[in-house]
Design an enzyme around this catalytic site. Structure first.
Site, PDB file in Angstrom:
ATOM      1  N   GLU A 169       0.798  -1.233   0.000  1.00  0.00           N
ATOM      2  CA  GLU A 169       0.000   0.000   0.000  1.00  0.00           C
ATOM      3  C   GLU A 169       0.831   1.283   0.000  1.00  0.00           C
ATOM      4  O   GLU A 169       0.756   2.081   0.959  1.00  0.00           O
ATOM      5  CB  GLU A 169      -0.955  -0.006   1.192  1.00  0.00           C
ATOM      6  CG  GLU A 169      -1.951  -1.144   1.147  1.00  0.00           C
ATOM      7  CD  GLU A 169      -3.063  -1.000   2.191  1.00  0.00           C
ATOM      8  OE1 GLU A 169      -2.998  -0.102   3.045  1.00  0.00           O
ATOM      9  OE2 GLU A 169      -4.007  -1.808   2.151  1.00  0.00           O
ATOM     10  N   GLU A 353      -5.364  -8.564   0.836  1.00  0.00           N
ATOM     11  CA  GLU A 353      -6.015  -8.217   2.109  1.00  0.00           C
ATOM     12  C   GLU A 353      -7.482  -7.912   1.863  1.00  0.00           C
ATOM     13  O   GLU A 353      -7.831  -7.250   0.877  1.00  0.00           O
ATOM     14  CB  GLU A 353      -5.423  -6.949   2.756  1.00  0.00           C
ATOM     15  CG  GLU A 353      -4.100  -7.140   3.426  1.00  0.00           C
ATOM     16  CD  GLU A 353      -3.573  -5.849   4.058  1.00  0.00           C
ATOM     17  OE1 GLU A 353      -4.372  -5.040   4.574  1.00  0.00           O
ATOM     18  OE2 GLU A 353      -2.352  -5.664   4.012  1.00  0.00           O
TER      19      GLU A 353
HETATM   20  C1  BGC Z   1      -3.003  -2.419   5.964  1.00  0.00           C
HETATM   21  C2  BGC Z   1      -3.003  -3.210   7.258  1.00  0.00           C
HETATM   22  C3  BGC Z   1      -4.108  -2.712   8.154  1.00  0.00           C
HETATM   23  C4  BGC Z   1      -5.434  -2.924   7.451  1.00  0.00           C
HETATM   24  C5  BGC Z   1      -6.650  -2.485   8.261  1.00  0.00           C
HETATM   25  C6  BGC Z   1      -4.369  -2.131   5.422  1.00  0.00           C
HETATM   26  O1  BGC Z   1      -4.388  -0.808   4.994  1.00  0.00           O
HETATM   27  O2  BGC Z   1      -2.157  -3.000   5.011  1.00  0.00           O
HETATM   28  O3  BGC Z   1      -1.746  -3.115   7.849  1.00  0.00           O
HETATM   29  O4  BGC Z   1      -4.098  -3.294   9.425  1.00  0.00           O
HETATM   30  O5  BGC Z   1      -5.446  -2.203   6.261  1.00  0.00           O
HETATM   31  O6  BGC Z   1      -6.618  -1.125   8.497  1.00  0.00           O
END
Ligand code: BGC
Length: 449
Positions: A169, A353
């Protein structure tokens, strides 16, 4: 939640969960680890919601075997973790700290022994503090330092890691880290932060070359994407949405996929982008990592605003404990949108993610029921399946996160895990979503496929 069983995915689809070093490891000074910008930031009064730091976090440094056992029990085929740069190069430059690399060496071996593919992210926001003192990502030299670090990690782990992700990111590092200052290193430069974008991309391109030189492959970059929803019906609202879309969704991906920078709502200092840089940045990658949490509502700004857009809440959606709208259809929209925008340039995608925070509390029997997380994941997997049916090549999905962990500026106040963590004792308790996700990922492939 739908009462239908979760949809089926193609044979060989990669199922995983993700974490990051500073959010789970602890062991802040163990085995010669140096200081990162997040250590410094978290120690600064007022920066973290509950005043906590990641000094101990989930104590994964000591409990990594237990965590690998949780991964094996979950039945996932892959685990996405990040390597802490300050463990490998405590000062941000120079030879590798072998003791720091030993930790990841053992982790990778333990994962392989458990039948779980290691997926390593090289940079999940924990820049060594000495590099920040020398200008951080505003300094062009940090890109070269990043490639040097990538080489050291690849030399040690290159034979066993199954997917390399250079950056996590970069948009969030740019916007919250250097644009508004809500994240480390806490700089609030607004659009003067543009060099941070370019130097991260350059660092990525140089790191890809370093990884390839070590035969460390396949290689990816992960970004955060958010479909933009125009709030308002005026031309000014549309223009504001386009400006935001260029920043959030295109600033990194256009140059990465060989299109150069999009038209940006900011001035770029002459000399920042040098001859040859765009070719380095556009070195072919094997996978595009996509992180998705929610869409973003945008409208035209008030007169006098320093920004060409204003972010607004999207009505009509349930919200997570982070206040983020739950919009599974946004994942399908985003994936089909990437395919439409980049066509043949787009490599296969892995969703690296996707997840949600809820205030999960153990019941009287010590069990943790999290039906809202199951509903969230179920909805997003249906949207993902629909995107596959639309013809988008997606080859993997990682839920965020294995464990409740240290959620950056929110400290320990947000629980994203499939496994509950008691932050006082470190005790792990799989939630009901853990069992549910196991059912999804271990589902037998339909006959005939
Ligand atoms: C990040 C994580 C974070 C998650 C939830 C993402 O932007 O890569 O490190 O914990 O979002 O906020």
């Amino acid at each position: 939640m739908s009462t239908e069983p979760p949809p089926e995915f193609p044979p060989g689809f990669r199922w995983g969960v993700a974490t990051s070093a500073y959010q789970i490891e602890g062991g802040a000074t163990a085995a010669g680890r140096g200081t990162s910008i997040w250590d410094t930031f978290a120690r600064t009064p007022g920066r973290i919601a509950d005043g906590s730091t990641g000094e101990v976090a989930c104590d994964h440094w000591h409990r990594h075997r237990e965590d690998v056992a949780l991964l094996a029990g979950l039945g996932v085929s892959a685990y996405r973790f990040s390597v802490a740069w300050p463990r490998v190069q405590p000062g941000g430059t120079g030879p590798a700290n072998a003791a720091g690399l030993d930790f990841y060496d053992r982790l990778v071996d333990d994962l392989a022994a458990a039948g779980v593919d290691p997926v390593a992210t090289l940079y999940h926001w924990d820049l060594p503090q000495p590099l920040e003192d020398a200008g951080g990502w505003l300094a062009r030299d940090t890109a070269a330092r990043f490639a040097e670090y990538a080489d050291l990690v690849a030399a040690r782990l290159g034979d066993r890691v199954r997917l390399w992700i250079t950056l996590n990111e970069p948009f969030v590092q740019l916007s919250l880290g250097y644009g508004t200052g809500e994240h480390a290193p806490g700089r609030a430069l607004l659009f003067d932060a543009f060099p941070v974008a370019h130097h991260q991309l350059l660092g990525h391109g140089l790191a890809v070359a370093a990884l390839r030189a070590r035969s460390a492959a396949p290689v990816a970059l992960t970004n955060n994407y958010s479909p933009v929803r125009v709030a308002g019906d005026g031309g000014a609202d549309r223009a504001a949405a386009d400006a935001y879309d260029a920043l959030h969704n295109r600033l990194f991906t256009d140059p990465l996929l060989g299109l150069g920078y999009p038209r940006l709502p900011m001035a770029v200092e002459p000399g920042t982008v040098r001859d040859g840089d765009l070719a380095v940045i556009a070195a072919p990658i094997d996978v595009l990592g996509v992180n998705y949490y929610n869409p973003t509502g945008v409208r035209a700004p008030e007169a006098g605003s320093p920004l060409p857009f204003e972010l607004v809440e999207l009505p009509g959606h349930p919200r997570t404990a982070s206040g983020w709208p739950v919009a599974p259809d946004g994942l399908r929209e985003l994936l089909t949108g990437l395919r439409a925008r980049y066509g043949e340039r787009l490599p296969p995608i892995q969703v690296t993610e996707n997840g949600c925070a809820y205030d999960d509390v153990p019941d009287a029997d010590g069990r943790v029921h999290d039906p809202q997380r199951i509903a969230y994941l179920d909805g997003h997997l249906r949207a993902l399946r629909a995107a596959l049916d639309d013809g988008v090549a997606v080859t993997g999905y990682f839920a965020w996160s294995l464990l409740d962990n240290w959620e950056w500026a929110e400290g320990f106040t947000r629980r994203f895990g499939l496994v509950h963590v008691d932050f006082a004792t470190g005790a792990r308790t799989p939630k009901s979503s853990y069992s549910w996700f196991r059912g999804v990922v271990t589902r037998p492939t339909p006959a005939g496929e």
